[in-house]
Scaffold this active site. Structure first.
Site, mmCIF file in Angstrom:
data_model
loop_
_atom_site.group_PDB
_atom_site.id
_atom_site.type_symbol
_atom_site.label_atom_id
_atom_site.label_comp_id
_atom_site.label_asym_id
_atom_site.label_seq_id
_atom_site.Cartn_x
_atom_site.Cartn_y
_atom_site.Cartn_z
ATOM 1 N N SER A 51 -7.558 -24.447 41.522
ATOM 2 C CA SER A 51 -8.440 -25.273 40.922
ATOM 3 C C SER A 51 -9.732 -25.112 41.476
ATOM 4 O O SER A 51 -10.151 -25.292 42.551
ATOM 5 C CB SER A 51 -8.136 -26.526 41.021
ATOM 6 O OG SER A 51 -9.031 -27.563 40.238
ATOM 7 N N HIS B 223 -7.560 -21.999 37.624
ATOM 8 C CA HIS B 223 -7.791 -23.224 36.830
ATOM 9 C C HIS B 223 -8.983 -23.834 36.896
ATOM 10 O O HIS B 223 -9.785 -24.245 37.806
ATOM 11 C CB HIS B 223 -6.617 -24.344 37.558
ATOM 12 C CG HIS B 223 -6.583 -25.721 36.904
ATOM 13 N ND1 HIS B 223 -5.513 -25.796 36.129
ATOM 14 C CD2 HIS B 223 -6.914 -26.620 36.876
ATOM 15 C CE1 HIS B 223 -5.306 -27.003 35.664
ATOM 16 N NE2 HIS B 223 -6.413 -27.862 36.288
ATOM 17 N N ASP C 19 -11.432 -26.569 35.657
ATOM 18 C CA ASP C 19 -11.477 -28.142 35.157
ATOM 19 C C ASP C 19 -12.774 -28.554 34.425
ATOM 20 O O ASP C 19 -13.751 -28.505 34.909
ATOM 21 C CB ASP C 19 -11.110 -28.956 36.247
ATOM 22 C CG ASP C 19 -9.732 -29.272 36.838
ATOM 23 O OD1 ASP C 19 -9.095 -29.176 36.190
ATOM 24 O OD2 ASP C 19 -9.736 -28.743 38.175
ATOM 25 N N MET D 236 -14.714 -31.585 32.397
ATOM 26 C CA MET D 236 -14.684 -32.847 32.395
ATOM 27 C C MET D 236 -15.942 -33.412 31.829
ATOM 28 O O MET D 236 -17.035 -32.781 31.925
ATOM 29 C CB MET D 236 -14.556 -33.534 33.879
ATOM 30 C CG MET D 236 -13.531 -32.979 34.507
ATOM 31 S SD MET D 236 -13.498 -33.974 36.179
ATOM 32 C CE MET D 236 -12.019 -32.998 37.036
ATOM 33 N N HIS E 169 -8.535 -26.300 31.776
ATOM 34 C CA HIS E 169 -7.936 -27.804 31.514
ATOM 35 C C HIS E 169 -9.008 -28.919 31.127
ATOM 36 O O HIS E 169 -9.821 -29.161 31.896
ATOM 37 C CB HIS E 169 -7.467 -28.106 32.960
ATOM 38 C CG HIS E 169 -6.832 -29.721 33.064
ATOM 39 N ND1 HIS E 169 -6.677 -30.315 34.314
ATOM 40 C CD2 HIS E 169 -6.685 -30.370 32.240
ATOM 41 C CE1 HIS E 169 -6.375 -31.628 34.177
ATOM 42 N NE2 HIS E 169 -6.256 -31.667 32.803
ATOM 43 N N MET F 192 -10.515 -32.006 30.088
ATOM 44 C CA MET F 192 -10.507 -33.526 30.462
ATOM 45 C C MET F 192 -11.674 -33.995 29.484
ATOM 46 O O MET F 192 -12.712 -34.520 30.305
ATOM 47 C CB MET F 192 -10.400 -33.790 31.761
ATOM 48 C CG MET F 192 -9.205 -33.720 32.295
ATOM 49 S SD MET F 192 -9.379 -33.506 34.225
ATOM 50 C CE MET F 192 -9.841 -31.758 34.335
ATOM 51 N N MET G 74 0.386 -34.345 35.126
ATOM 52 C CA MET G 74 -0.518 -34.809 36.131
ATOM 53 C C MET G 74 -0.010 -35.387 37.258
ATOM 54 O O MET G 74 0.843 -36.602 36.823
ATOM 55 C CB MET G 74 -1.654 -35.602 35.576
ATOM 56 C CG MET G 74 -2.661 -34.807 34.577
ATOM 57 S SD MET G 74 -3.667 -33.272 35.210
ATOM 58 C CE MET G 74 -4.324 -34.183 36.709
ATOM 59 N N PHE H 225 -10.839 -36.070 39.914
ATOM 60 C CA PHE H 225 -11.329 -35.662 41.107
ATOM 61 C C PHE H 225 -10.150 -34.709 41.719
ATOM 62 O O PHE H 225 -9.040 -35.056 41.592
ATOM 63 C CB PHE H 225 -11.787 -36.800 41.922
ATOM 64 C CG PHE H 225 -12.973 -37.693 41.148
ATOM 65 C CD1 PHE H 225 -14.214 -37.361 41.213
ATOM 66 C CD2 PHE H 225 -12.449 -38.914 40.371
ATOM 67 C CE1 PHE H 225 -15.218 -38.141 40.591
ATOM 68 C CE2 PHE H 225 -13.372 -39.522 39.702
ATOM 69 C CZ PHE H 225 -14.716 -39.269 39.906
ATOM 70 N N GLY H 226 -10.615 -34.115 42.448
ATOM 71 C CA GLY H 226 -10.059 -33.416 43.513
ATOM 72 C C GLY H 226 -9.676 -33.883 44.559
ATOM 73 O O GLY H 226 -10.274 -35.008 44.820
ATOM 74 N N GLY H 227 -8.655 -33.573 45.697
ATOM 75 C CA GLY H 227 -8.669 -34.215 46.647
ATOM 76 C C GLY H 227 -7.598 -35.141 46.643
ATOM 77 O O GLY H 227 -7.868 -36.287 47.783
ATOM 78 N N ASP I 181 -0.570 -30.530 38.337
ATOM 79 C CA ASP I 181 -1.750 -30.536 38.813
ATOM 80 C C ASP I 181 -2.200 -31.922 39.657
ATOM 81 O O ASP I 181 -1.952 -32.840 39.004
ATOM 82 C CB ASP I 181 -2.743 -30.416 37.673
ATOM 83 C CG ASP I 181 -4.032 -30.305 37.942
ATOM 84 O OD1 ASP I 181 -4.476 -30.156 39.147
ATOM 85 O OD2 ASP I 181 -5.030 -30.298 37.046
ATOM 86 N N GLY I 182 -2.494 -31.535 40.875
ATOM 87 C CA GLY I 182 -2.968 -32.878 41.801
ATOM 88 C C GLY I 182 -2.219 -33.231 42.724
ATOM 89 O O GLY I 182 -1.286 -33.300 42.989
ATOM 90 N N SER J 248 -7.994 -28.489 46.654
ATOM 91 C CA SER J 248 -8.360 -28.509 47.912
ATOM 92 C C SER J 248 -7.383 -27.842 48.994
ATOM 93 O O SER J 248 -7.703 -27.264 50.090
ATOM 94 C CB SER J 248 -8.436 -30.087 48.538
ATOM 95 O OG SER J 248 -7.314 -30.656 47.876
HETATM 96 C C1 DX5 Z 1 -8.196 -33.313 38.549
HETATM 97 C C2 DX5 Z 1 -7.933 -31.848 38.469
HETATM 98 C C3 DX5 Z 1 -7.361 -31.024 39.169
HETATM 99 C C4 DX5 Z 1 -7.910 -30.955 40.637
HETATM 100 C C5 DX5 Z 1 -6.815 -30.720 41.639
HETATM 101 O O1 DX5 Z 1 -8.489 -34.063 37.690
HETATM 102 O O2 DX5 Z 1 -7.740 -31.919 37.266
HETATM 103 O O3 DX5 Z 1 -7.086 -29.558 38.846
HETATM 104 O O4 DX5 Z 1 -8.858 -30.117 41.143
HETATM 105 O O5 DX5 Z 1 -7.317 -30.911 43.088
HETATM 106 P P1 DX5 Z 1 -6.589 -31.034 44.171
HETATM 107 O O6 DX5 Z 1 -5.580 -29.764 44.114
HETATM 108 O O7 DX5 Z 1 -7.448 -31.119 45.359
HETATM 109 O O8 DX5 Z 1 -5.731 -32.148 44.076
HETATM 110 ZN ZN ZN Z 2 -7.011 -29.507 36.392
#
Ligand code: DX5
Ligand code: ZN
Length: 220
Positions: free
Chosen positions: A7, A32, A34, A36, A65, A67, A136, A142-144, A174-175, A197
């Site tokens: 991602s 990937h 994202d 948003m 992806h 969102m 999901m 958000f990541g992480g 994902d996540g 991450s």
């Molecule tokens: C979250 C995103 C993910 C995100 C995953 O809304 O859709 O793709 O980047 O990040 P990690 O792998 O850090 O959870």
């Molecule tokens: Zn994603």
């Protein structure tokens, strides 16, 4: 077949072209991306014009992806920009069937995502038309974030339903996917692994991607 899709939410945005190349030489199958809109989720990332520029930097599969609240309206832009797999949320405001048809008419892979609070049965009416379902394992935005292991029964159920209907579609997760959670998702039946991450935060992304693939492969 296992596919690893880093991602890019966690990449260094000041040098995205180089980051994409770094993922390719590290063994990524897909990228990937994202998207948003600050409305469907409380964060804003990037849109079709940037993806169009990035398309020149990489020949990896662009796994987009979305969102966003109204994917139907923007699908043509993302397809023109170079998306290969177009994933949108069943919880969005667009008509699900019409949006899937629009993606398929463009010759691209249609994918449908479910947030943690949505039952997996929500995608069942569309399975025959889909190339992938995204389950999901964090709230999108958000990541992480921490991995939600309680989503695994949804993946198991979906894999069983696909077998029952003789469908071999990809199941993406994902996540919070990392070296410590990857076996849990693979055992449940997910074969397309998104990790932000865990890969970009790693000192050696190539080793991380290799290990993610090896650990997942035990279950396929
Ligand atoms: C979250 C995103 C993910 C995100 C995953 O809304 O859709 O793709 O980047 O990040 P990690 O792998 O850090 O959870
Ligand atoms: Zn994603």
């Amino acid at each position: 077949m296992i596919k690893i899709s880093p991602s890019i939410l966690s990449c260094d945005y000041s040098k995205m072209g180089e980051e994409f190349e770094r993922m390719k030489i590290s063994g990524a199958d897909w990228l990937h991306i994202d998207v948003m809109d600050g409305h469907f989720v409380p964060n804003i990332t990037l849109g079709a014009p940037l993806i169009k520029c990035l398309r020149k930097c990489s020949d990896l599969v662009f796994d987009v992806h979305l969102m966003i609240s109204d994917p139907y309206k923007y699908i043509p832009d993302f397809i023109k920009a170079g998306a290969d797999v177009v994933c949108f949320h069943v919880e969005s405001d667009s008509d699900t069937e019409k949006t899937i048809d629009l993606i398929r008419e463009s010759g691209k892979v249609a994918a449908l995502a479910v947030k943690p609070g949505t039952e997996i049965e929500a995608v069942y009416p569309y399975l025959e038309k889909l190339g992938m379902v995204l389950v999901m394992t964090v709230e999108p935005g958000f990541g992480g974030q921490s991995f939600m292991a309680d989503m695994m029964p949804k993946i198991v159920k979906l894999r069983e339903e696909c077998k029952r209907r003789n469908l071999s579609l990809d199941i993406q997760v994902d996540g919070g996917v990392s070296l410590s959670t990857v076996e849990t998702v693979a055992e449940a039946g997910a074969n397309v692994l998104v990790a932000g991450s865990a890969i970009f935060g790693s000192e050696d992304p190539k080793e991380t991607i290799t290990l993610l693939r090896e650990k997942a492969a035990k279950y396929f």
